[in-house]
Design a protein around this motif. Structure first.
Motif, PDB file in Angstrom:
ATOM      1  N   UNK A 196     -24.192   9.116  11.413  1.00 62.05           N
ATOM      2  CA  UNK A 196     -25.127   8.849  10.226  1.00 62.05           C
ATOM      3  C   UNK A 196     -26.549   9.346  11.002  1.00 62.05           C
TER       4      UNK A 196
ATOM      5  N   UNK B 157     -14.600   2.863  15.608  1.00 65.21           N
ATOM      6  CA  UNK B 157     -14.698   4.225  14.773  1.00 65.21           C
ATOM      7  C   UNK B 157     -16.050   3.963  13.776  1.00 65.21           C
ATOM      8  N   UNK B 158     -16.104   2.633  13.176  1.00 69.15           N
ATOM      9  CA  UNK B 158     -17.298   2.218  12.413  1.00 69.15           C
ATOM     10  C   UNK B 158     -18.634   2.413  13.209  1.00 69.15           C
TER      11      UNK B 158
ATOM     12  N   UNK C  28     -19.031   6.181  13.417  1.00 70.98           N
ATOM     13  CA  UNK C  28     -19.726   6.635  12.230  1.00 70.98           C
ATOM     14  C   UNK C  28     -21.185   6.714  11.787  1.00 70.98           C
ATOM     15  N   UNK C  29     -21.622   5.326  12.171  1.00 77.29           N
ATOM     16  CA  UNK C  29     -22.904   4.979  12.156  1.00 77.29           C
ATOM     17  C   UNK C  29     -23.697   5.948  13.299  1.00 77.29           C
TER      18      UNK C  29
ATOM     19  N   UNK D 143       0.826  -1.136  -0.064  1.00 80.89           N
ATOM     20  CA  UNK D 143      -0.034   0.145  -0.071  1.00 80.89           C
ATOM     21  C   UNK D 143       0.940   1.199   0.116  1.00 80.89           C
TER      22      UNK D 143
ATOM     23  N   UNK E 113       2.379  10.223   9.699  1.00 82.15           N
ATOM     24  CA  UNK E 113       1.149  11.259   9.804  1.00 82.15           C
ATOM     25  C   UNK E 113      -0.084  10.642   9.394  1.00 82.15           C
ATOM     26  N   UNK E 114       0.009   9.309   9.008  1.00 80.34           N
ATOM     27  CA  UNK E 114      -1.357   8.707   8.367  1.00 80.34           C
ATOM     28  C   UNK E 114      -1.867   7.561   9.363  1.00 80.34           C
ATOM     29  N   UNK E 115      -3.281   7.598   9.546  1.00 81.03           N
ATOM     30  CA  UNK E 115      -3.924   6.774  10.264  1.00 81.03           C
ATOM     31  C   UNK E 115      -4.751   5.791   9.455  1.00 81.03           C
ATOM     32  N   UNK E 116      -4.636   4.483   9.344  1.00 84.48           N
ATOM     33  CA  UNK E 116      -5.674   3.622   8.757  1.00 84.48           C
ATOM     34  C   UNK E 116      -6.465   3.005   9.548  1.00 84.48           C
ATOM     35  N   UNK E 117      -7.524   3.518   9.842  1.00 82.25           N
ATOM     36  CA  UNK E 117      -8.504   3.246  10.755  1.00 82.25           C
ATOM     37  C   UNK E 117      -9.538   2.053  10.494  1.00 82.25           C
TER      38      UNK E 117
END
Lengths: 180, 509
Positions: free
Chosen positions: A177, A169-170, A173-174, A134, A160-164
Motif C-alpha cells: 500500500x 501478511x498484514x 500488505x501495508x 465457517x 485449496x483455501x488459505x485463511x491468512x
C-alpha cells in the motif's frame, strides 16, 4: 495413457462404491491408511514393486504379509489387481483419493494451522469450532504446525483455501500500500 | 527542500487510510507442470476461464483450460522462476491493460508497461483486454474516408473509417511500409494510431519507431510490441491489448487506426500454446478456435453510432503468405473476416512497381461509400483500364501491328501504372491525388513520355501550389471537382508549358 490422478480417481471411486454396498467403508479406510503408512515409511517399496527387472515371485512374497494382514476382502483384491497390472506405485494416490471422497461424504475437513507458538488445547478447540461454522463441516481435524516466520497470528490451510491472518501478511500488505 | 516529520506522517496516514484489517482468504492450487510458457495446476477448483492467476513470485498467468483434474494456465512473463509444487492464487480479476491519453507517443509491451525507457506511464483507468465487440445497434455504416496517402489504395481500394482492410502478401513485399505510410498520412487528421507489432524483430520495431519519430508521427501514435523473444502468451494477447487501448479512444468519439503486424505470427503463437495445452490440433495444426481468435479481434473494429459518440476504429491486419498462396488456412480465414484486402504481389515488387498492389485481386467491400466525390469521378474507370491493359499487354507481345485504339490503350495503361507508383514515406494529400489522376484520365499524360511522368507530377503539384491553390482548396472543402473547365484549363496550361527531358527529344528525333 491415463494420467495418474485420473487412474487413482477411478479405482478409488470403484472401491468406495463397492465397500459402501458392503457397509465396510470405515474398516476399509483404516486398513488402507495403515497400508499407506507402510508405503510412506518405506519409500522404495512402491518403486521396487513396479520395477520390471525385479522378479515377479519376489514381488508377491514382499506384498504377501500386507495382503494376509488385511481383513477386508476388497482391499486384498485391490492389492492383487494393482500388483498384477504393475500399478503398485498408484496405491498411495488411490488411498488419498479414497480418503478425500470419504471426507467429502462425511463433511470432514482437514486443516493445517500454522502459528508461531504451539496452540493450546483450548485455542485449538476454539479455532476448530469457528472453522467448522465457517466451512459448514461436521468435523474439523486440526493439525497444528509451528512456523516462526509468521511473527504473529494464525494461517489456516484447508484443501485449496488459505485463511491468512498472520502478522507477516498484514505487514506485507501495508508495504504494498505504501509503495504503490 | 526538506519535508518535516509531521508532513511525512500525514502522508503515510493518508496512504494507510485505504488499509483494511481483513482476514485474507485465498483460493490456491499447486503447480504440477511448468514449461514452454504454460503451467498446469491442481486445485483452483473455482477458477474461471480467462481469469488472472498469481504465482508465488508475483508473475501472472491466465486460466485457459479447465479440466477435471487440473487447470491449464498460460504464463504471462518469465516462467523460469516457477517451480513444480509452487502455490498459485486466484485473483478474481480478468486480464486488463492500462489505457489513457498518457500512452500516446509511447512504446509499450502487451501488458501496457513502457519499454521505451521514458519512465512510467501514469494512467487513470484500465480496460479488460477481451471485450465483446459493439453490437448491431451500436454501429453505423462506414461513411468517412480514411486517406492512406497512397494513390493506388485511395483510388482503387479506398478504406473507410471503421473498416477492416487486410494487407496480404509474401515476405518483403512492403506490407509494413503501407501500414507505416498510412500512419504517417494521419498527421493533423485527428486520428490516434496504434501499431501492434507481433513477433517483429526488435531491431525492425526500433527502426519503425525511428521512422515515425522522424516524420512527427509519434505525436499521435502508440506502438505496442511483443518481440520474438517474449513468451508465446504475450504474443497471443498483444492484439487484444492493442484493441482494448483503441476502444478507449473510440468510446470517447475519437477516430482510431490500428495495425496488427502480423496476425500470422499471432496465430503461430496461439498454435504453440494450444498444442502445449494439449488441445486437439486441426488443419495445419492450428486449434479449432483459430477462426474465432481472429474474428472476435477484428469484429472490435467499428464505426460507432452517433448516440455513442460516433468514434471509429479502423483495423489494418497484416497477413503473410508463403509463395503467394492465399488459399492457406490463416489467409483464407482472415480474408473472409475482413471487408476487403490489399494484395501485394512479389513479382510486381521486384519489377519496380511499388507499392506492389495487385489491382486485380485487391478489393474493398465498403470503401466505395467512403471515397470523396472528386476521387470517384477521376478514378471510376481506373480499375477497368488497368485490367484491359494487362490483358492487351499479353497480346501485344506477339505482334507489332496494332491498330490505333489498341496502341492508345496500351499507352494509357503504361502511364497509369507509372502514375500509381509512389516512393516510400511520401504520402500524398487527397487533392493532389485527384489532380494527377484527373490529368491521367483526361488524357493530358498521353503525350508525356513514361520516364517523364514522375517529374511531370512533381512540377504539376508545384505549379498548382503556386498558381492555382484555390482549385485544390475547392476539392478539399467541397469534396467535388471544381465546376466548369477551370481545372481542365489549368492542367492544359501546365501541360503546354512542360518541357520534356532532352533524352526523350533525341529519342523522338
Amino acid at each position: 495413457m491415463l494420467d495418474k490422478i485420473t487412474f487413482a480417481k477411478r479405482y478409488s471411486k470403484a472401491l468406495y462404491e463397492v465397500l459402501e454396498e458392503q457397509n465396510q467403508v470405515e474398516s476399509g479406510l483404516s486398513e488402507l491408511l495403515s497400508i499407506k503408512q507402510v508405503f510412506d515409511d518405506n519409500s522404495s517399496l512402491s518403486r521396487v514393486l513396479t520395477d520390471v527387472s525385479f522378479p515377479e515371485d519376489k514381488k508377491e512374497s514382499l506384498i504377501k504379509p500386507l495382503i494376509d494382514n488385511s481383513d477386508v476382502e476388497y482391499v486384498k483384491n485391490l492389492l492383487k489387481v494393482l500388483l498384477g497390472s504393475n500399478k503398485m506405485d498408484e496405491f498411495t494416490l488411490i488411498v488419498e483419493e479414497f480418503e478425500h471422497s470419504y471426507n467429502e461424504k462425511h463433511k470432514i475437513v482437514h486443516a493445517d494451522a500454522l502459528s508461531v507458538v504451539p496452540l493450546s488445547d483450548e485455542q485449538k478447540q476454539k479455532l476448530t469450532d469457528v472453522f467448522k461454522a465457517r466451512v459448514g463441516a461436521n468435523e474439523v481435524i486440526l493439525n497444528n504446525k509451528v512456523d516462526q516466520s509468521l511473527i504473529g497470528g494464525v494461517i489456516l490451510k484447508s484443501s485449496n483455501v488459505i485463511f491468512d491472518g498472520s502478522v507477516k501478511t498484514k505487514i506485507n500488505n501495508i508495504k504494498k500500500l505504501l509503495l504503490s | 527542500m526538506s519535508i518535516n516529520a509531521e508532513e511525512i506522517s500525514a502522508l503515510i496516514k493518508q496512504q494507510l487510510s485505504g488499509y483494511k484489517d481483513d482476514l485474507a482468504v485465498e483460493e490456491t492450487g499447486v503447480v504440477t507442470y511448468v514449461g514452454d510458457g504454460v503451467a498446469r495446476a491442481h486445485g483452483l477448483d473455482n477458477a474461471l476461464s480467462g481469469e488472472l492467476l498469481e504465482f508465488e513470485n508475483g508473475i501472472y498467468g491466465m486460466a485457459q483450460n479447465l479440466e477435471s483434474n487440473d487447470v491449464g494456465i498460460v504464463v504471462l512473463g518469465d516462467c523460469t522462476h516457477i517451480r513444480e509444487g509452487a502455490t498459485i492464487k486466484r485473483t478474481g480479476k480478468i486480464m486488463e491493460v492500462p489505457v489513457g491519453e498518457e500512452m500516446v507517443g509511447r512504446t509499450i509491451n502487451s501488458l501496457g508497461q513502457p519499454i521505451d525507457g521514458k519512465g512510467d506511464i501514469k494512467t487513470e483507468s484500465s480496460r479488460p483486454i477481451e471485450k465483446k465487440a459493439p453490437g448491431i445497434m451500436d454501429r453505423q455504416s462506414v461513411s468517412e474516408p480514411l486517406q492512406t496517402g497512397i494513390k493506388s489504395i485511395d483510388a482503387l481500394v479506398p478504406i473507410g473509417r471503421g473498416q477492416r482492410e487486410l494487407i496480404i502478401g509474401d515476405r518483403k513485399t512492403g506490407k509494413t511500409s503501407i501500414a507505416v505510410d498510412t500512419i504517417l498520412n494521419q498527421k493533423d487528421q485527428d486520428m490516434i494510431c496504434i501499431y501492434v507489432a507481433i513477433g517483429q524483430k526488435d531491431s525492425t520495431v526500433r527502426s519503425q519507431v525511428a521512422t515515425l519519430e522522424k516524420f512527427g508521427a509519434m505525436d499521435y501514435t502508440i506502438v505496442l510490441s511483443a518481440g520474438p523473444s517474449e513468451p508465446a502468451p504475450l504474443l497471443y494477447i498483444a492484439p487484444y491489448a492493442g484493441a482494448a487501448i483503441g476502444e478507449y479512444f473510440m468510446n470517447q468519439g475519437k477516430h482510431v487506426l490500428i495495425v496488427y503486424d502480423d496476425l500470422t505470427k499471432q496465430a503461430n503463437a496461439y498454435r504453440e500454446l494450444s498444442l502445449i495445452l494439449r488441445r486437439p490440433p486441426g488443419r495445419e495444426a492450428y486449434p479449432g478456435d483459430i477462426f474465432y481468435t481472429h474474428s472476435r479481434l477484428l469484429e472490435r473494429a467499428a464505426k460507432l453510432s452517433d448516440k455513442l459518440g460516433g468514434g471509429s476504429m479502423t483495423a489494418l491486419p497484416i497477413v503473410e503468405t508463403q509463395a503467394g498462396d492465399v488459399s492457406a488456412y490463416i489467409p483464407t480465414n482472415v480474408i473472409s473476416i475482413t471487408d476487403g484486402q490489399i494484395f501485394l504481389n512479389s513479382d510486381m515488387f521486384y519489377s519496380g512497381t511499388r507499392p506492389a498492389i495487385d489491382a486485380g485481386t485487391s478489393v474493398s467491400r465498403v470503401g466505395g461509400d467512403a471515397q470523396i466525390k472528386a476521387m470517384k469521378q477521376v478514378a471510376g474507370t481506373l480499375r477497368l483500364d488497368l485490367a484491359s491493359y494487362h490483358e492487351l499487354q499479353a497480346f501485344a507481345q506477339f505482334g507489332s501491328d496494332l491498330d490505333d485504339a489498341t496502341q492508345a490503350k496500351l499507352n494509357r495503361g503504361a502511364r497509369t501504372e507509372e502514375v500509381l507508383k509512389q516512393p516510400l514515406h511520401a504520402p500524398l494529400p487527397v487533392e493532389k491525388q485527384v489532380l494527377i489522376l484527373f490529368s491521367l484520365t483526361h488524357g493530358y499524360l498521353d503525350s508525356i513520355a513514361v520516364d517523364d511522368i514522375h517529374r511531370y507530377q512533381t512540377e504539376l503539384f508545384n505549379f498548382f501550389d503556386a498558381s492555382h491553390r484555390d482549385l485544390l482548396d475547392t476539392i478539399v472543402n467541397t469534396g467535388k471537382l471544381p465546376e466548369g473547365d477551370a481545372l481542365a484549363n489549368a492542367v492544359d496550361e501546365f501541360t503546354k508549358s512542360f518541357t520534356p527531358s532532352k533524352q526523350e527529344e533525341t529519342q523522338n528525333n
